[in-house]
Design a protein around this motif. Structure first.
Motif, PDB file in Angstrom:
ATOM      1  N   UNK A 164       0.575  -1.351  -0.149  1.00 11.45           N
ATOM      2  CA  UNK A 164      -0.189   0.311  -0.005  1.00 11.45           C
ATOM      3  C   UNK A 164       1.353   1.145   0.082  1.00 11.45           C
ATOM      4  N   UNK A 165       0.601   2.280  -0.490  1.00 11.11           N
ATOM      5  CA  UNK A 165       1.432   3.610  -0.813  1.00 11.11           C
ATOM      6  C   UNK A 165       1.321   4.004   0.482  1.00 11.11           C
ATOM      7  N   UNK A 166       0.522   4.263   1.012  1.00  9.11           N
ATOM      8  CA  UNK A 166       0.320   4.975   2.253  1.00  9.11           C
ATOM      9  C   UNK A 166       0.715   4.061   3.724  1.00  9.11           C
ATOM     10  N   UNK A 167       1.926   2.853   3.088  1.00 15.69           N
ATOM     11  CA  UNK A 167       2.936   2.272   4.337  1.00 15.69           C
ATOM     12  C   UNK A 167       4.322   2.428   3.160  1.00 15.69           C
ATOM     13  N   UNK A 168       4.998   2.895   3.052  1.00 10.62           N
ATOM     14  CA  UNK A 168       6.327   3.602   2.471  1.00 10.62           C
ATOM     15  C   UNK A 168       5.950   4.901   2.712  1.00 10.62           C
ATOM     16  N   UNK A 169       6.673   5.586   3.366  1.00 11.06           N
ATOM     17  CA  UNK A 169       7.168   6.993   3.268  1.00 11.06           C
ATOM     18  C   UNK A 169       8.672   7.298   3.168  1.00 11.06           C
ATOM     19  N   UNK A 170       9.194   8.550   2.241  1.00 13.40           N
ATOM     20  CA  UNK A 170      10.215   8.764   1.737  1.00 13.40           C
ATOM     21  C   UNK A 170      10.624   9.806   2.139  1.00 13.40           C
ATOM     22  N   UNK A 171      12.052  10.202   2.440  1.00 15.30           N
ATOM     23  CA  UNK A 171      12.564  10.703   2.874  1.00 15.30           C
ATOM     24  C   UNK A 171      14.233  11.304   1.770  1.00 15.30           C
ATOM     25  N   UNK A 172      13.934  12.946   1.694  1.00 12.32           N
ATOM     26  CA  UNK A 172      14.721  13.393   0.980  1.00 12.32           C
ATOM     27  C   UNK A 172      14.618  14.793   0.979  1.00 12.32           C
ATOM     28  N   UNK A 173      15.909  15.368   0.650  1.00 14.62           N
ATOM     29  CA  UNK A 173      15.932  16.720   0.304  1.00 14.62           C
ATOM     30  C   UNK A 173      15.666  17.484  -0.635  1.00 14.62           C
ATOM     31  N   UNK A 174      14.991  16.597  -1.391  1.00 13.83           N
ATOM     32  CA  UNK A 174      15.211  17.105  -3.166  1.00 13.83           C
ATOM     33  C   UNK A 174      13.462  17.567  -2.992  1.00 13.83           C
ATOM     34  N   UNK A 175      13.382  18.781  -3.179  1.00  8.56           N
ATOM     35  CA  UNK A 175      12.398  19.269  -2.837  1.00  8.56           C
ATOM     36  C   UNK A 175      11.131  18.585  -4.706  1.00  8.56           C
ATOM     37  N   UNK A 176      12.701  18.370  -5.488  1.00  5.49           N
ATOM     38  CA  UNK A 176      11.301  18.508  -6.830  1.00  5.49           C
ATOM     39  C   UNK A 176      11.489  16.811  -6.517  1.00  5.49           C
ATOM     40  N   UNK A 177      12.130  16.203  -6.048  1.00  9.53           N
ATOM     41  CA  UNK A 177      12.416  14.258  -5.721  1.00  9.53           C
ATOM     42  C   UNK A 177      10.719  13.925  -4.849  1.00  9.53           C
ATOM     43  N   UNK A 178      10.721  14.625  -4.356  1.00 12.01           N
ATOM     44  CA  UNK A 178       9.636  14.364  -3.299  1.00 12.01           C
ATOM     45  C   UNK A 178       7.982  14.835  -3.804  1.00 12.01           C
ATOM     46  N   UNK A 179       8.507  15.990  -4.639  1.00 12.44           N
ATOM     47  CA  UNK A 179       7.188  15.998  -4.810  1.00 12.44           C
ATOM     48  C   UNK A 179       6.746  14.449  -6.157  1.00 12.44           C
ATOM     49  N   UNK A 180       7.431  14.005  -6.882  1.00 16.17           N
ATOM     50  CA  UNK A 180       7.170  13.428  -7.589  1.00 16.17           C
ATOM     51  C   UNK A 180       6.483  11.556  -6.545  1.00 16.17           C
ATOM     52  N   UNK A 181       7.624  11.572  -5.664  1.00 16.22           N
ATOM     53  CA  UNK A 181       7.275  10.347  -4.552  1.00 16.22           C
ATOM     54  C   UNK A 181       5.728  11.186  -3.940  1.00 16.22           C
ATOM     55  N   UNK A 182       5.263  11.766  -3.918  1.00 16.70           N
ATOM     56  CA  UNK A 182       4.251  12.773  -4.092  1.00 16.70           C
ATOM     57  C   UNK A 182       2.876  12.321  -4.772  1.00 16.70           C
ATOM     58  N   UNK A 183       3.346  12.633  -6.018  1.00 17.07           N
ATOM     59  CA  UNK A 183       2.535  11.809  -7.150  1.00 17.07           C
ATOM     60  C   UNK A 183       1.765  10.186  -7.353  1.00 17.07           C
ATOM     61  N   UNK A 184       3.168   9.403  -6.382  1.00 14.30           N
ATOM     62  CA  UNK A 184       2.753   8.484  -6.410  1.00 14.30           C
ATOM     63  C   UNK A 184       1.509   8.099  -5.562  1.00 14.30           C
ATOM     64  N   UNK A 185       1.016   8.913  -4.489  1.00 18.39           N
ATOM     65  CA  UNK A 185       0.022   8.406  -3.605  1.00 18.39           C
ATOM     66  C   UNK A 185       1.531   8.159  -1.798  1.00 18.39           C
ATOM     67  N   UNK A 186       2.517   8.678  -2.105  1.00 14.19           N
ATOM     68  CA  UNK A 186       3.812   8.351  -0.811  1.00 14.19           C
ATOM     69  C   UNK A 186       3.644   9.209   0.167  1.00 14.19           C
ATOM     70  N   UNK A 187       3.391   9.256   1.128  1.00 10.61           N
ATOM     71  CA  UNK A 187       3.808  10.091   2.256  1.00 10.61           C
ATOM     72  C   UNK A 187       5.289  10.252   2.542  1.00 10.61           C
ATOM     73  N   UNK A 188       6.271  11.711   2.246  1.00  8.28           N
ATOM     74  CA  UNK A 188       7.202  12.354   2.196  1.00  8.28           C
ATOM     75  C   UNK A 188       7.607  13.106   3.382  1.00  8.28           C
ATOM     76  N   UNK A 189       8.439  13.230   3.794  1.00 11.67           N
ATOM     77  CA  UNK A 189       9.113  13.750   4.832  1.00 11.67           C
ATOM     78  C   UNK A 189      10.575  14.708   4.096  1.00 11.67           C
ATOM     79  N   UNK A 190      10.578  15.736   4.004  1.00  5.58           N
ATOM     80  CA  UNK A 190      11.290  16.676   4.037  1.00  5.58           C
ATOM     81  C   UNK A 190      12.732  17.031   4.935  1.00  5.58           C
ATOM     82  N   UNK A 191      13.895  16.376   4.320  1.00  7.26           N
ATOM     83  CA  UNK A 191      14.818  16.316   5.819  1.00  7.26           C
ATOM     84  C   UNK A 191      16.173  15.871   5.799  1.00  7.26           C
ATOM     85  N   UNK A 192      17.049  16.340   5.671  1.00  6.05           N
ATOM     86  CA  UNK A 192      18.609  15.649   6.422  1.00  6.05           C
ATOM     87  C   UNK A 192      18.067  14.141   7.375  1.00  6.05           C
ATOM     88  N   UNK A 193      18.357  13.106   6.830  1.00 10.51           N
ATOM     89  CA  UNK A 193      18.172  11.184   7.597  1.00 10.51           C
ATOM     90  C   UNK A 193      19.046  11.355   8.649  1.00 10.51           C
TER      91      UNK A 193
END
Length: 352
Positions: A164-193
């Motif tokens: 389930x896409x809601x079971x995947x969380x993406x962490x990255x510092x690149x806003x463009x990459x996070x926008x792509x992930x959000x477009x797939x229905x993924x929860x995203x976190x912006x920041x340094x892991x």
């Protein structure tokens, strides 16, 4: 549960700034049509209310009884808050209906007319509510750190396996990459892991697995150390570029380490002599085409039998967290709780 609710009743501003729920995208035409229907419905409802209660209204122009057109006229100027005052409610019943019914419809009408502005003003509250609800329910999810080539491939594989896409969380510092992930229905976190606060926002302490798919080995080590400090139970799968850094990842707490450059180099070497072998390997690693490697528990009727005699093509058996090859004597007889690594026919994704 009450303790959990109290913890997230007020969200930390850092959480609101970093965590982002996937957008629920609605087409502009559909959004416009829905708002138009709501506005017309509110206008029609008000017109009917005024018309059926016309005995309680007075036309100051002395035009006689209130007609349907007069009711529509009154509803239009009333909902738009113009209020010329030529038609007014005079009876107690009409005034009560204006207070209890027409006024809420007027508010609804105005909200629809200024929907874009209201949407912008309420976006933060809506996101806050969705974040609170998500954080109160999320359990046993997967956190993917880094959404470059490796991270995207890992996510695509999980989605292809039915996660389930809601079971995947993406962490990255690149806003463009996070926008792509959000477009797939993924929860995203912006920041340094490498920061524990960021990993806590992603819910690593409640996650079942963590995928570290970064381009730098030293950063991968720091992320692994931080995650292991937060959770002793999360399974950490990390990718490194150089084989000499594998032991650093394992000492940092990684459960599994994949050498990306070395693996690619081996496939390149194999391709020079046996390109078909590489095609088969790629096929097995692609979950939505051809065949794929999967894992399943041993079924009741399979207990006591040999994994080599099953209808499925079994590659290995996981027993007590340890992987055994299919021809190992230790797993010649399957036991309850064993997990089979087998080749299955991949399920193509839905066209919709």
């Amino acid at each position: 549960m009450s303790d959990l609710s109290s913890r997230f009743s007020t969200l930390d501003p850092q959480v609101m700034g970093a965590l982002r729920m996937p957008d629920q995208r609605v087409g502009p035409v559909r959004s416009l049509v829905v708002r138009l229907i709501i506005a017309v419905s509110a206008l029609a409802a008000t017109t009917l209310i005024v018309y059926f209660g016309r005995d309680g209204y007075l036309d100051n122009n002395g035009a006689g009884p209130i007609s349907l057109l007069d009711a529509l006229y009154y509803s239009t100027v009333s909902l738009s808050t113009t209020g010329y005052g030529d038609i007014v409610p005079v009876s107690p019943v009409a005034r009560g209906i204006n207070i209890l019914v027409v006024t809420p419809l007027r508010v609804l009408f105005l909200i629809v007319l200024v929907g874009t502005t209201v949407e912008l003003l309420t976006e933060r509250s809506r996101q806050s509510f969705r974040i609170q609800r998500w954080r109160s329910r999320v359990r046993e999810h997967t956190v993917v750190v880094g959404y470059g080539t490796k991270g995207r491939a890992a996510v695509e594989t999980m989605l292809g396996d039915g996660v389930d896409p809601e079971k995947i969380v993406v962490v990255d510092t690149d806003r463009t990459r996070l926008d792509v992930a959000s477009g797939l229905g993924l929860v995203t976190v912006s920041g340094n892991a490498t920061r524990s606060q960021v990993l806590r926002i992603a819910g690593v302490h409640q996650a079942v697995s963590l995928v570290v798919a970064l381009d730098r080995d030293d950063t991968a080590v720091l992320v692994t150390l931080t995650a292991r400090e937060i959770s002793d139970t999360v399974s950490i799968v990390a990718a490194v570029r150089e084989a000499e850094n594998v032991h650093l990842l394992r000492q940092s707490g990684a459960s599994s380490v994949i050498v990306s450059d070395e693996t690619a180099g081996r496939l390149l070497g194999v391709a020079t002599r046996s390109p078909a072998v590489v095609e088969v390997v790629e096929d097995l690693l692609t979950p939505d085409a051809g065949f794929a490697i999967s894992q399943r528990p041993v079924e009741t009727q399979e207990v006591g039998g040999s994994p080599r005699h099953l209808p499925d093509i079994v590659l290995g058996v996981v027993r007590g967290g340890e992987l055994h090859r299919v021809d190992a004597a230790a797993v010649d007889a399957l036991e309850r709780g064993d997990q089979l690594l087998y080749v299955r026919k991949a399920t193509p994704p839905d066209d919709d």
